[in-house]
Write a protein that holds these residues in place. Structure first.
Motif, PDB file in Angstrom:
ATOM      1  N   ALA A  73     -34.547  45.506  39.967  1.00 50.04           N
ATOM      2  CA  ALA A  73     -35.250  46.782  39.765  1.00 50.04           C
ATOM      3  C   ALA A  73     -36.755  46.594  39.630  1.00 50.04           C
ATOM      4  CB  ALA A  73     -34.692  47.485  38.532  1.00 50.04           C
ATOM      5  N   GLY A  74     -37.224  45.350  39.746  1.00 54.84           N
ATOM      6  CA  GLY A  74     -38.653  45.099  39.694  1.00 54.84           C
ATOM      7  C   GLY A  74     -39.198  44.745  38.329  1.00 54.84           C
ATOM      8  N   HIS A  75     -38.329  44.586  37.353  1.00 53.25           N
ATOM      9  CA  HIS A  75     -38.759  44.218  35.996  1.00 53.25           C
ATOM     10  C   HIS A  75     -38.685  42.691  35.874  1.00 53.25           C
ATOM     11  CE1 HIS A  75     -38.698  48.432  34.978  1.00 53.25           C
ATOM     12  NE2 HIS A  75     -37.472  48.510  35.470  1.00 53.25           N
ATOM     13  N   ARG A  76     -39.661  42.048  36.474  1.00 52.58           N
ATOM     14  CA  ARG A  76     -39.645  40.592  36.640  1.00 52.58           C
ATOM     15  C   ARG A  76     -39.574  39.829  35.322  1.00 52.58           C
ATOM     16  NH1 ARG A  76     -42.306  36.942  40.916  1.00 52.58           N
ATOM     17  NH2 ARG A  76     -42.775  35.071  39.729  1.00 52.58           N
ATOM     18  N   THR A  77     -40.423  40.155  34.386  1.00 46.15           N
ATOM     19  CA  THR A  77     -40.464  39.393  33.137  1.00 46.15           C
ATOM     20  C   THR A  77     -39.194  39.608  32.319  1.00 46.15           C
ATOM     21  OG1 THR A  77     -42.878  39.507  33.095  1.00 46.15           O
ATOM     22  CG2 THR A  77     -41.771  38.977  31.017  1.00 46.15           C
ATOM     23  N   ALA A  78     -38.824  40.856  32.101  1.00 45.20           N
ATOM     24  CA  ALA A  78     -37.622  41.142  31.308  1.00 45.20           C
ATOM     25  C   ALA A  78     -36.386  40.555  31.971  1.00 45.20           C
ATOM     26  CB  ALA A  78     -37.456  42.651  31.117  1.00 45.20           C
ATOM     27  N   GLY A  79     -36.291  40.702  33.280  1.00 44.83           N
ATOM     28  CA  GLY A  79     -35.134  40.170  33.994  1.00 44.83           C
ATOM     29  C   GLY A  79     -35.047  38.661  33.897  1.00 44.83           C
ATOM     30  N   ALA A  80     -36.195  38.008  34.108  1.00 44.84           N
ATOM     31  CA  ALA A  80     -36.209  36.547  34.040  1.00 44.84           C
ATOM     32  C   ALA A  80     -35.845  36.053  32.648  1.00 44.84           C
ATOM     33  CB  ALA A  80     -37.578  36.021  34.449  1.00 44.84           C
ATOM     34  N   VAL A  81     -36.371  36.710  31.626  1.00 43.52           N
ATOM     35  CA  VAL A  81     -36.059  36.302  30.254  1.00 43.52           C
ATOM     36  C   VAL A  81     -34.557  36.425  29.991  1.00 43.52           C
ATOM     37  CG1 VAL A  81     -36.345  36.953  27.824  1.00 43.52           C
ATOM     38  CG2 VAL A  81     -38.343  36.725  29.296  1.00 43.52           C
ATOM     39  N   LEU A  82     -33.961  37.529  30.410  1.00 43.70           N
ATOM     40  CA  LEU A  82     -32.525  37.709  30.185  1.00 43.70           C
ATOM     41  C   LEU A  82     -31.700  36.671  30.941  1.00 43.70           C
ATOM     42  CD1 LEU A  82     -32.271  41.597  30.289  1.00 43.70           C
ATOM     43  CD2 LEU A  82     -31.713  40.129  28.337  1.00 43.70           C
ATOM     44  N   VAL A  83     -32.021  36.470  32.202  1.00 47.75           N
ATOM     45  CA  VAL A  83     -31.263  35.489  32.992  1.00 47.75           C
ATOM     46  C   VAL A  83     -31.425  34.093  32.402  1.00 47.75           C
ATOM     47  CG1 VAL A  83     -31.053  34.350  35.233  1.00 47.75           C
ATOM     48  CG2 VAL A  83     -31.299  36.824  35.130  1.00 47.75           C
ATOM     49  N   LEU A  84     -32.643  33.726  32.074  1.00 49.75           N
ATOM     50  CA  LEU A  84     -32.868  32.380  31.537  1.00 49.75           C
ATOM     51  C   LEU A  84     -32.231  32.202  30.157  1.00 49.75           C
ATOM     52  CD1 LEU A  84     -36.502  31.755  32.772  1.00 49.75           C
ATOM     53  CD2 LEU A  84     -34.399  30.679  33.624  1.00 49.75           C
ATOM     54  N   ALA A  85     -32.321  33.211  29.319  1.00 47.73           N
ATOM     55  CA  ALA A  85     -31.682  33.097  27.997  1.00 47.73           C
ATOM     56  C   ALA A  85     -30.174  32.939  28.148  1.00 47.73           C
ATOM     57  CB  ALA A  85     -32.013  34.312  27.142  1.00 47.73           C
TER      58      ALA A  85
END
Length: 126
Positions: A73-85
Motif C-alpha cells: 500500500a506504499g507504507h514503506r517504513t511501517a511495512g518494513a518494520v512489521l515484516v522485519l520484526a
C-alpha cells in the motif's frame, strides 16, 4: 527484489500458520504426533500449552502479512518494520529451539530459514 523478499517471507508466514493449526487444533492427532514426535499421553498433557504456543505462531504470521500489505500500500517504513520484526522473531524462535534441543535442528531450520532469508532480502531491497 522487494517482491522476492516478500514471497520468501510469505513462505515463512505459511509455515507458521501451518504450525498454528497443528499446535492449536490438531495437537492430539496423528499428524502432530509425527511432526513433533509425540506420544498420545504427552500430547494430551501438553495440549493446553500447545494451544497457546500455536497462537504465538499465528501472531508472527499475521505481523508479517500485515507488513507485506502495508508495503504493498506504499507504507514503506511501517511495512518494513512489521515484516522485519515478524521474520526476525521467527528466526529467534528457531535459534531458541535448536539451542534448547539439538535434535530439533531440522525443525528450527524450517522455522527460521525462510524467515531469515526473507529478512535479509528485504533489508537489501530497502
Amino acid at each position: 527484489m522487494t517482491a522476492v523478499a516478500l514471497a520468501v517471507t510469505a513462505v515463512a508466514a505459511l509455515v507458521h500458520v501451518y504450525v498454528f493449526v497443528l499446535e492449536s487444533f490438531r495437537w492430539t492427532g496423528p499428524r502432530a504426533a509425527r511432526v513433533f514426535g509425540l506420544d498420545a499421553a504427552t500430547a494430551r498433557t501438553t495440549a493446553p500449552l500447545a494451544f497457546n504456543q500455536g497462537f504465538y505462531n499465528l501472531f508472527l504470521a499475521v505481523e508479517v502479512v500485515a507488513g507485506a500489505l502495508a508495503l504493498a500500500a506504499g507504507h514503506r517504513t511501517a511495512g518494513a518494520v512489521l515484516v522485519l520484526a515478524g521474520t526476525l522473531s521467527m528466526t529467534g524462535a528457531g535459534l531458541v529451539l535448536v539451542a534448547s534441543d539439538r535434535s530439533k535442528a531440522r525443525a528450527a531450520l524450517v522455522q527460521a530459514g525462510p524467515a531469515l532469508l526473507g529478512a535479509v532480502l528485504l533489508a537489501i531491497a530497502l
